[in-house]
Design an enzyme around this catalytic site. Structure first.
Site, PDB file in Angstrom:
ATOM      1  N   LYS A  86       4.557  13.082  15.638  1.00 17.55           N
ATOM      2  CA  LYS A  86       5.315  14.157  16.411  1.00 17.55           C
ATOM      3  C   LYS A  86       4.524  13.935  17.840  1.00 17.55           C
ATOM      4  O   LYS A  86       3.686  13.687  18.360  1.00 17.55           O
ATOM      5  CB  LYS A  86       4.497  15.795  15.880  1.00 17.55           C
ATOM      6  CG  LYS A  86       4.823  16.692  15.884  1.00 17.55           C
ATOM      7  CD  LYS A  86       4.912  17.719  15.160  1.00 17.55           C
ATOM      8  CE  LYS A  86       5.079  19.035  15.028  1.00 17.55           C
ATOM      9  NZ  LYS A  86       3.925  20.107  14.171  1.00 17.55           N
ATOM     10  N   SER A 162       8.268  22.162  11.731  1.00 11.86           N
ATOM     11  CA  SER A 162       8.163  21.736  12.677  1.00 11.86           C
ATOM     12  C   SER A 162       8.139  20.432  12.821  1.00 11.86           C
ATOM     13  O   SER A 162       8.430  19.735  13.641  1.00 11.86           O
ATOM     14  CB  SER A 162       7.378  22.589  13.724  1.00 11.86           C
ATOM     15  OG  SER A 162       6.298  21.915  13.796  1.00 11.86           O
ATOM     16  N   SER A 186       3.792  24.183   9.492  1.00 12.00           N
ATOM     17  CA  SER A 186       4.478  22.922   9.778  1.00 12.00           C
ATOM     18  C   SER A 186       4.706  21.154   9.579  1.00 12.00           C
ATOM     19  O   SER A 186       4.735  20.233   9.608  1.00 12.00           O
ATOM     20  CB  SER A 186       4.648  22.799  11.246  1.00 12.00           C
ATOM     21  OG  SER A 186       4.840  23.794  12.240  1.00 12.00           O
TER      22      SER A 186
END
Lengths: 472, 71
Positions: A86, A162, A186
């Site tokens: 990420k 996310s 997330s």
């Protein structure tokens, strides 16, 4: 469908089999990395999972693994295994975007995030950085600056967030594992919508060194993998159990763990409120197979979710206050307006939320005297369509961006370890479950996941449009 | 508006949140006028509901403790 398709690529083995092949000389780390880079080139235009690809560095790192093997030097347990992170994890020499435009002008990171460094030390090859909701504030990965990430199971639908890029890249078979973060859900939400395994360990269990923050007391680093054994192996390679690598590895004892007798409670109440009929139906076989108690309530979950909601807005607003004052227009509008609202909250609201955390923790403690593990759905519905602002919960249209994590938020609020597992639904849109343990009981969450896999109830499946080509 | 307490925020009627937001934004040196305002207000309203829920849960607990003590 939107007319796009995932490209057909060669079969894609697990992380463990890649490492075995590289160590045994059946493949070179360079050939594995080159193959993965080709998969990114083929599939990323459809998925929009990657925001940066480090091709030259990845090939150089792979060559170093091959050279070490040729020289007879020791290599790590993940030798030659490609992965991606990420884009809120620091990567030396790369600007840590955290999904924002604002940080495009920030200085490049001077060193790798601790988890990235540990994975590289274990021999894994970092291929790139992955899309996310701006500053990790959202459950959708529909990023105004970098676009929407799509679940490989239906390219018209969101990957969740996310850590949407992290889940989509693994689900599509582009990389065997990835890193993400989980403040309110997330890791778990995108794992569910993309049909892969995700792990949000106990709070503090994985290092957040070099990870761009959101809410200090709620942030967790987390992992994604398509194979349960890979999830365990990567966790073993990076976890903080007092030793690095782990002195009590999980990966080698999954079969033994799966044979344990476990007391399981199926969470109802808040954790099924508003769930789609398809989700509730998909959960039914679990309770029978596990001889689990039904109708188990975790008192205070709704208020805990509210407290996490307030705390996230308050701390996020405070963290970004300077940029909100100076250049609010540079934020993703959907994130900006949530942060601005949070910045308007008085300090005492955060104090009230923290006071409730202690109470809710006691509520969970009481349940864990009766059960080893709790099980709940991860999301109320399958992946919503891209651009769909609302979803129906109890007959009411509510914001997708804010509510996909309604079942995940209470659990991260008190830092419980949760393994997100995909229900075995070949050919259908993914639905995920949360396997919830008491603090520090990650091994038990793996035990139940392994048992459910043996029973044929959980399993990651290839996206239909690439079946028998991408996955094996 | 300085030193806003949780109690005062929680006691505001939903209809008055817009005025609260304007005053609080000025105090915080934040600009939420124009196009931002409806969405910020919508988010603040959601936070107001959530904050009230937490407050009510804490009060319920206090009530339970008092009741338990009386018994």
């Amino acid at each position: 469908m939107n007319g796009q398709n995932l490209h057909r690529v060669p079969t894609y083995p697990s992380a463990l089999s890649i490492a075995q092949d590289v160590k045994a000389g059946r493949a070179t780390a360079r050939s594995v990395a080159a193959g993965a880079l080709q998969r990114i080139a083929c599939n990323n235009p459809s998925l929009n999972a990657f925001t940066a690809v480090f091709a030259d560095q990845a090939l150089a790192d792979a060559d170093a693994v091959d050279a070490a093997l040729a020289a007879g030097r020791p290599v790590g347990p993940l030798a030659g295994v490609p992965f991606a992170v990420k884009n809120l994890f620091d990567v030396a020499g790369v600007v840590t975007l955290a999904g924002s435009k604002i940080r495009q002008d920030a200085a490049p990171a001077s060193r790798d995030a601790e988890l990235v460094a540990r994975l590289k030390a274990a021999g894994a090859i970092l291929l790139g950085a992955l899309n996310m909701d701006e500053f990790a504030y959202g459950f959708v990965t529909e990023n105004a600056h970098y676009g929407a990430t799509r679940t490989p199971h239906d390219l018209d639908r969101i990957a969740g967030g996310s850590s949407g890029g992290s889940a989509a890249a693994v689900a599509a078979g582009v990389v065997p594992f990835s890193l993400g973060s989980d403040t309110n859900g997330s890791v778990r939400v995108p794992a569910a919508l993309c049909g892969v395994y995700g792990l949000k360990p106990s709070w503090g269990r994985l290092s957040l060194g070099g990870v761009f923050p959101f809410v200090g007391s709620l942030d967790h680093a987390g992992l994604f993998a398509r194979h349960l054994e890979d999830l365990a192996s990567v966790y073993d390679a990076v976890s903080n159990d007092g030793a690095f690598p782990s002195q009590d590895p999980i990966a080698g004892r999954l079969d033994k763990l799966a044979s344990r007798r476990l007391r399981v409670g199926m969470l109802q109440g808040w954790f099924t409120q508003g769930a789609a009929a398809e989700v509730l139906e998909a959960l039914k076989p679990l309770a029978d197979a596990l001889d689990a108690d039904l109708d188990v309530e975790l008192p205070g979950a709704e208020a805990a979710r509210s407290a996490a909601f307030c705390l996230s807005a308050y701390e996020g607003g405070r963290l970004h206050l300077d940029d909100l004052r100076r250049r609010a227009e540079a934020f993703d509008p959907a994130v900006r307006d949530r942060l601005l609202a949070g910045a308007l909250l008085p300090d005492e609201i955060a104090a009230q939320a923290n006071a409730y955390r202690r109470i809710f923790r006691n509520s969970a403690n009481a349940l864990f005297t009766r059960y080893d593990l709790l099980v709940a759905p991860t999301t109320p519905c399958v992946a919503p369509r891209i651009g769909e602002p609302t979803m129906m919960v109890d007959g009411e249209a509510v914001s997708v961006r804010k509510n996909l994590g309604a079942y995940t938020q209470p659990l991260s609020f008190i830092g419980l370890p949760v393994l997100a597992a995909p229900l075995n639904r070949p050919g259908l849109l993914p639905i995920g479950i949360q396997i919830i343990g008491d603090q520090g009981c990650e091994a038990l969450t793996f035990a139940l996941a392994a048992k459910l896999e043996h029973l044929g109830l959980v399993r990651a499946h290839p996206p239909q449009q690439s079946q028998d080509e991408t996955f094996r | 508006m300085s030193h806003v307490q949780a109690e005062s925020f929680l006691q505001i009627d939903e209809a008055d949140l817009s005025a609260y937001a304007d005053a609080r934004a000025a105090e915080m040196d934040l600009m939420i006028a124009g196009a931002f305002q409806p969405s910020v207000l919508e988010n603040l309203t959601a936070l107001h509901i959530h904050a009230r829920r937490v407050s009510a849960a804490l009060q319920d607990l206090d009530g339970s403790r008092v009741e338990a003590g009386a018994r």
